[in-house]
Design a protein around this motif. Sequence first.
Motif, PDB file in Angstrom:
ATOM      1  N   PRO A  94       0.832  -1.210   0.000  1.00  0.00           N
ATOM      2  CA  PRO A  94       0.000   0.000   0.000  1.00  0.00           C
ATOM      3  C   PRO A  94       0.866   1.261   0.000  1.00  0.00           C
ATOM      4  CG  PRO A  94      -0.665  -1.530   1.733  1.00  0.00           C
ATOM      5  CD  PRO A  94       0.633  -2.026   1.210  1.00  0.00           C
ATOM      6  N   PRO A  95       0.294   2.395  -0.450  1.00  0.00           N
ATOM      7  CA  PRO A  95       1.027   3.662  -0.380  1.00  0.00           C
ATOM      8  C   PRO A  95       1.519   3.925   1.036  1.00  0.00           C
ATOM      9  CG  PRO A  95      -0.996   3.919  -1.637  1.00  0.00           C
ATOM     10  CD  PRO A  95      -1.039   2.540  -1.033  1.00  0.00           C
ATOM     11  N   GLY A  96       2.708   4.456   1.153  1.00  0.00           N
ATOM     12  CA  GLY A  96       3.336   4.653   2.446  1.00  0.00           C
ATOM     13  C   GLY A  96       4.319   3.553   2.745  1.00  0.00           C
ATOM     14  N   PHE A  97       3.921   2.325   2.488  1.00  0.00           N
ATOM     15  CA  PHE A  97       4.833   1.193   2.661  1.00  0.00           C
ATOM     16  C   PHE A  97       5.556   0.856   1.358  1.00  0.00           C
ATOM     17  CE2 PHE A  97       1.813   0.687   6.149  1.00  0.00           C
ATOM     18  CZ  PHE A  97       2.693   0.584   7.222  1.00  0.00           C
ATOM     19  N   LYS A  98       4.910   1.142   0.243  1.00  0.00           N
ATOM     20  CA  LYS A  98       5.568   0.914  -1.048  1.00  0.00           C
ATOM     21  C   LYS A  98       6.881   1.688  -1.113  1.00  0.00           C
ATOM     22  CE  LYS A  98       3.098   0.571  -4.740  1.00  0.00           C
ATOM     23  NZ  LYS A  98       3.533  -0.756  -5.296  1.00  0.00           N
ATOM     24  N   GLU A  99       6.905   2.872  -0.493  1.00  0.00           N
ATOM     25  CA  GLU A  99       8.097   3.713  -0.543  1.00  0.00           C
ATOM     26  C   GLU A  99       9.270   3.118   0.230  1.00  0.00           C
ATOM     27  OE1 GLU A  99       4.747   6.018  -1.897  1.00  0.00           O
ATOM     28  OE2 GLU A  99       5.024   4.771  -0.126  1.00  0.00           O
ATOM     29  N   ILE A 100       8.994   2.217   1.159  1.00  0.00           N
ATOM     30  CA  ILE A 100      10.090   1.608   1.926  1.00  0.00           C
ATOM     31  C   ILE A 100      10.249   0.125   1.599  1.00  0.00           C
ATOM     32  CG2 ILE A 100       9.881   3.283   3.810  1.00  0.00           C
ATOM     33  CD1 ILE A 100       8.569   1.034   5.478  1.00  0.00           C
ATOM     34  N   ALA A 101       9.653  -0.317   0.500  1.00  0.00           N
ATOM     35  CA  ALA A 101       9.833  -1.711   0.078  1.00  0.00           C
ATOM     36  C   ALA A 101      11.305  -1.971  -0.203  1.00  0.00           C
ATOM     37  CB  ALA A 101       9.005  -1.986  -1.178  1.00  0.00           C
ATOM     38  N   LEU A 102      11.750  -3.175   0.079  1.00  0.00           N
ATOM     39  CA  LEU A 102      13.137  -3.554  -0.178  1.00  0.00           C
ATOM     40  C   LEU A 102      13.434  -3.464  -1.667  1.00  0.00           C
ATOM     41  CD1 LEU A 102      13.320  -6.724   2.118  1.00  0.00           C
ATOM     42  CD2 LEU A 102      14.206  -4.442   2.636  1.00  0.00           C
ATOM     43  N   ARG A 103      14.563  -2.852  -1.997  1.00  0.00           N
ATOM     44  CA  ARG A 103      14.989  -2.712  -3.389  1.00  0.00           C
ATOM     45  C   ARG A 103      16.406  -3.247  -3.520  1.00  0.00           C
ATOM     46  NH1 ARG A 103      10.004  -2.029  -5.292  1.00  0.00           N
ATOM     47  NH2 ARG A 103       8.990  -0.140  -4.466  1.00  0.00           N
ATOM     48  N   SER A 104      16.638  -4.021  -4.558  1.00  0.00           N
ATOM     49  CA  SER A 104      17.953  -4.624  -4.765  1.00  0.00           C
ATOM     50  C   SER A 104      19.034  -3.560  -4.869  1.00  0.00           C
ATOM     51  CB  SER A 104      17.941  -5.466  -6.043  1.00  0.00           C
ATOM     52  OG  SER A 104      19.200  -6.075  -6.250  1.00  0.00           O
ATOM     53  N   GLY A 105      20.108  -3.767  -4.098  1.00  0.00           N
ATOM     54  CA  GLY A 105      21.253  -2.875  -4.152  1.00  0.00           C
ATOM     55  C   GLY A 105      21.079  -1.552  -3.432  1.00  0.00           C
ATOM     56  N   GLU A 106      19.942  -1.344  -2.766  1.00  0.00           N
ATOM     57  CA  GLU A 106      19.695  -0.076  -2.081  1.00  0.00           C
ATOM     58  C   GLU A 106      19.758  -0.249  -0.564  1.00  0.00           C
ATOM     59  OE1 GLU A 106      16.167   1.866  -3.389  1.00  0.00           O
ATOM     60  OE2 GLU A 106      16.643   1.652  -5.523  1.00  0.00           O
ATOM     61  N   GLU A 107      19.820   0.890   0.130  1.00  0.00           N
ATOM     62  CA  GLU A 107      19.766   0.851   1.589  1.00  0.00           C
ATOM     63  C   GLU A 107      18.376   0.385   2.034  1.00  0.00           C
ATOM     64  OE1 GLU A 107      20.832   4.962   2.235  1.00  0.00           O
ATOM     65  OE2 GLU A 107      22.867   4.392   2.819  1.00  0.00           O
ATOM     66  N   VAL A 108      18.282   0.019   3.299  1.00  0.00           N
ATOM     67  CA  VAL A 108      17.034  -0.539   3.835  1.00  0.00           C
ATOM     68  C   VAL A 108      16.409   0.449   4.807  1.00  0.00           C
ATOM     69  CG1 VAL A 108      16.029  -2.379   5.244  1.00  0.00           C
ATOM     70  CG2 VAL A 108      17.814  -2.922   3.558  1.00  0.00           C
ATOM     71  N   THR A 109      15.185   0.835   4.519  1.00  0.00           N
ATOM     72  CA  THR A 109      14.438   1.709   5.418  1.00  0.00           C
ATOM     73  C   THR A 109      13.340   0.908   6.104  1.00  0.00           C
ATOM     74  OG1 THR A 109      14.852   3.686   4.090  1.00  0.00           O
ATOM     75  CG2 THR A 109      12.994   3.775   5.606  1.00  0.00           C
ATOM     76  N   VAL A 110      13.234   1.066   7.412  1.00  0.00           N
ATOM     77  CA  VAL A 110      12.181   0.391   8.175  1.00  0.00           C
ATOM     78  C   VAL A 110      11.282   1.431   8.819  1.00  0.00           C
ATOM     79  CG1 VAL A 110      13.677  -1.585   8.682  1.00  0.00           C
ATOM     80  CG2 VAL A 110      13.512   0.280  10.330  1.00  0.00           C
ATOM     81  N   TRP A 111      10.025   1.053   8.970  1.00  0.00           N
ATOM     82  CA  TRP A 111       9.107   1.870   9.763  1.00  0.00           C
ATOM     83  C   TRP A 111       9.270   1.422  11.201  1.00  0.00           C
ATOM     84  CZ3 TRP A 111       3.507   0.821  11.182  1.00  0.00           C
ATOM     85  CH2 TRP A 111       2.913   1.965  11.764  1.00  0.00           C
ATOM     86  N   ARG A 112       9.592   2.352  12.074  1.00  0.00           N
ATOM     87  CA  ARG A 112       9.987   2.016  13.445  1.00  0.00           C
ATOM     88  C   ARG A 112       9.175   2.842  14.456  1.00  0.00           C
ATOM     89  NH1 ARG A 112      14.053   3.618  17.009  1.00  0.00           N
ATOM     90  NH2 ARG A 112      15.067   1.945  18.179  1.00  0.00           N
TER      91      ARG A 112
END
Length: 258
Positions: A205-223
């Motif tokens: 969903p929007p909001g979480f799509k922006e922090i979805a895991l992407r190959s070769g990229e840094e990892v953002t978590v909702w905390r």
Amino acid sequence: MLVCKLCKSVVPKLVRCHVYPASMSREIAIEGGPLVAISTNRGPRAHYSWNGFYDDNIVCSQCESLFKAADDYAIEFRRDALYLRRSAWPMKTRRPTHKLLTFKANPELLHRFALQTWLRATLSDRYDFEAAKPGWISEHAASCLLGSAPTLVRDAPEVSYNIIRDDRAAAMTSPVVSDVPGYPLVLIPLPHMTIQIATSSNGLPPGFKEIALRSGEEVTVWRPRHLADAAVDQHVEMLAEVADRVEHLFSHALRNKR
């Protein structure tokens, strides 16, 4: 005749397979005390779960070893993201709070962990995992594991991680299949960490799509600091039906420990 559910080989023995890593569940036990697992399937249930969620009838030893790298990585990542214990990690916030933290981490291993955890749930015959049905996600995970290939490829299911600091999040339940309108999800609730897996091509969903895991990229978590109101209400509703059973299990275990 014993058959490994992953490689489909006839084997002399199947080994104990933890659907959820044992160390994650043991961390929430106080001084080695009892663990009580609550399942939402077949109505709310509560039972002892001294070693977490495991199944002795899933895989052979060779296939079990395929899970180790991603399991070990996710176990340490969860601790790092929850307790911020690795000061050497490059870390930044997308906002002036710790609700969205970005780590220099391995998205491929975290994606593999999410999918192989769901895969193990779909292969298990335990009633806790009845909601976990085989499908394209578990098939993709199995194919990648057996072929030593990455799971985080084009058209792979989107995955995001939530790290919840709230003490009330120190719990584990069976996977939840969520019918968010337009964005169906699988939720894997681990202690202080919930994994979201999109089950359609619409992704997260929007909001979480922006922090979805992407190959070769840094990892953002909702905390977030606190559980969402909907999650609290769900916990309260579930516990209300098994409160007496949970109290009995803890009391009985503590009496025997004395």
